[in-house]
Each structure stands twice: as structure tokens, then as C-alpha cells.
Design a protein around this motif. Structure first.
Motif, PDB file in Angstrom:
ATOM      1  N   ILE A   1       0.889  -1.154   0.000  1.00  0.00           N
ATOM      2  CA  ILE A   1       0.000   0.000   0.000  1.00  0.00           C
ATOM      3  C   ILE A   1       0.927   1.202   0.000  1.00  0.00           C
ATOM      4  O   ILE A   1       1.594   1.478   0.999  1.00  0.00           O
ATOM      5  CB  ILE A   1      -0.915   0.006   1.235  1.00  0.00           C
ATOM      6  CG1 ILE A   1      -1.760  -1.276   1.262  1.00  0.00           C
ATOM      7  CG2 ILE A   1      -1.792   1.264   1.252  1.00  0.00           C
ATOM      8  CD1 ILE A   1      -2.511  -1.485   2.553  1.00  0.00           C
ATOM      9  N   CYS A   2       1.005   1.874  -1.134  1.00  0.00           N
ATOM     10  CA  CYS A   2       2.020   2.924  -1.294  1.00  0.00           C
ATOM     11  C   CYS A   2       1.451   4.177  -1.932  1.00  0.00           C
ATOM     12  O   CYS A   2       0.490   4.117  -2.695  1.00  0.00           O
ATOM     13  CB  CYS A   2       3.153   2.417  -2.193  1.00  0.00           C
ATOM     14  SG  CYS A   2       4.035   0.993  -1.544  1.00  0.00           S
ATOM     15  N   ASN A   3       2.111   5.274  -1.631  1.00  0.00           N
ATOM     16  CA  ASN A   3       1.819   6.532  -2.299  1.00  0.00           C
ATOM     17  C   ASN A   3       2.300   6.444  -3.748  1.00  0.00           C
ATOM     18  O   ASN A   3       3.207   5.668  -4.062  1.00  0.00           O
ATOM     19  CB  ASN A   3       2.555   7.677  -1.590  1.00  0.00           C
ATOM     20  CG  ASN A   3       2.050   7.865  -0.191  1.00  0.00           C
ATOM     21  OD1 ASN A   3       0.888   8.181   0.004  1.00  0.00           O
ATOM     22  ND2 ASN A   3       2.919   7.664   0.787  1.00  0.00           N
ATOM     23  N   LYS A   4       1.727   7.243  -4.613  1.00  0.00           N
ATOM     24  CA  LYS A   4       2.129   7.245  -6.019  1.00  0.00           C
ATOM     25  C   LYS A   4       3.612   7.511  -6.197  1.00  0.00           C
ATOM     26  O   LYS A   4       4.225   7.034  -7.138  1.00  0.00           O
ATOM     27  CB  LYS A   4       1.332   8.278  -6.813  1.00  0.00           C
ATOM     28  CG  LYS A   4      -0.104   7.899  -7.024  1.00  0.00           C
ATOM     29  CD  LYS A   4      -0.828   8.965  -7.831  1.00  0.00           C
ATOM     30  CE  LYS A   4      -2.287   8.641  -7.981  1.00  0.00           C
ATOM     31  NZ  LYS A   4      -3.008   9.674  -8.713  1.00  0.00           N
ATOM     32  N   SER A   5       4.204   8.277  -5.294  1.00  0.00           N
ATOM     33  CA  SER A   5       5.617   8.638  -5.420  1.00  0.00           C
ATOM     34  C   SER A   5       6.561   7.641  -4.747  1.00  0.00           C
ATOM     35  O   SER A   5       7.777   7.847  -4.750  1.00  0.00           O
ATOM     36  CB  SER A   5       5.830  10.022  -4.815  1.00  0.00           C
ATOM     37  OG  SER A   5       5.496  10.013  -3.436  1.00  0.00           O
ATOM     38  N   ALA A   6       6.062   6.554  -4.190  1.00  0.00           N
ATOM     39  CA  ALA A   6       6.900   5.612  -3.432  1.00  0.00           C
ATOM     40  C   ALA A   6       7.952   4.930  -4.301  1.00  0.00           C
ATOM     41  O   ALA A   6       9.066   4.673  -3.848  1.00  0.00           O
ATOM     42  CB  ALA A   6       6.034   4.567  -2.744  1.00  0.00           C
TER      43      ALA A   6
END
Length: 132
Positions: free
Chosen positions: A87-92
Motif C-alpha cells: 500500500i504505497c503513495n504514487k511517489s513511493a
């Protein structure tokens, strides 16, 4: 990245946890669950039970059917299933586009490194090797 490890958690409990993490935190997460009980059919958000599940034996054998909050195919999971959820941010991950093919290609490369000592690794969707 924050890490949650579990063993044998019911898939419905895992899915509830994942949805809470997605909706209530801005952190990046990796959730690992080694097996689940009881055996359960998990459907994506848009799948139709009448088209994807053989209802008569499922009712007879009391097999749980749950719907996850995300897309994806219908799968049967049990104690032999190892779940890994990011579960990650778009910028991860630099340059990774938030589309299924791109994510599958990235995760195939990641798992290829994890399992390289065991031989060649390929992700498959519906039995077809990933061509990326």
C-alpha cells in the motif's frame, strides 16, 4: 516503508486492515500474511458472483466468499497462500505508473530478485507468463 507480518489471519480480517491503512494513513505499507483459514473465495470489487462462483457446491460446503475493496480477479485462498500487499503513495517507487501492467512488471522484477536463488521467476495472470 512500514511492515506488518501475520500468520494465519483470516483473509477478511486482513482485507479490513488493508483498507484501514489505505484510507487512514499516508504511510507506505507492506502487509505479509502467511496463510489463511478457512479456505475462502476472494472476489474483486466488480466481479459477479453468478458468473465467477459455482454457487451450489459453495453453499453446500459453506465456503466463505468475500469481496475486496480493490479490483483484481477471483481467487481461492487457504493456508498455503502467502499474501504480500503493498500500500504505497504514487511517489513511493520512482517512475512507476499506477496501472495494473506497470505494477505487475515492477512486482515481477522485485520477486525475481527475491526468488533468484531458486531459479527463474515469472508472474502469471490466468496462467499466461508476463511478457514485460
Amino acid at each position: 516503508m512500514r511492515l506488518v507480518t501475520m500468520s494465519g489471519e483470516p483473509i477478511l480480517r486482513q482485507l479490513h486492515l488493508e483498507e484501514r491503512l489505505l484510507r487512514r494513513t499516508a504511510d507506505n505499507w507492506c502487509v505479509i500474511n502467511d496463510g489463511t483459514a478457512p479456505p475462502t473465495i476472494v472476489m474483486g470489487v466488480s466481479g459477479r458472483v453468478s458468473e465467477l462462483v459455482d454457487i451450489e457446491p459453495v453453499l453446500r460446503d459453506r465456503v466463505p466468499v468475500v469481496r475486496r475493496f480493490s479490483g483484481g480477479g477471483t481467487v481461492i485462498v487457504d493456508q498455503g497462500t502467502v499474501f504480500v500487499t503493498f500500500i504505497c503513495n504514487k511517489s513511493a517507487v520512482a517512475g512507476l505508473q499506477p496501472f495494473p501492467r506497470d505494477i505487475m512488471s515492477w512486482s515481477g522484477q522485485l520477486y525475481g530478485k527475491v526468488f533468484e536463488r531458486f531459479g527463474e521467476f515469472h508472474l502469471r495472470e490466468n496462467g499466461i507468463p508476463d511478457q514485460h
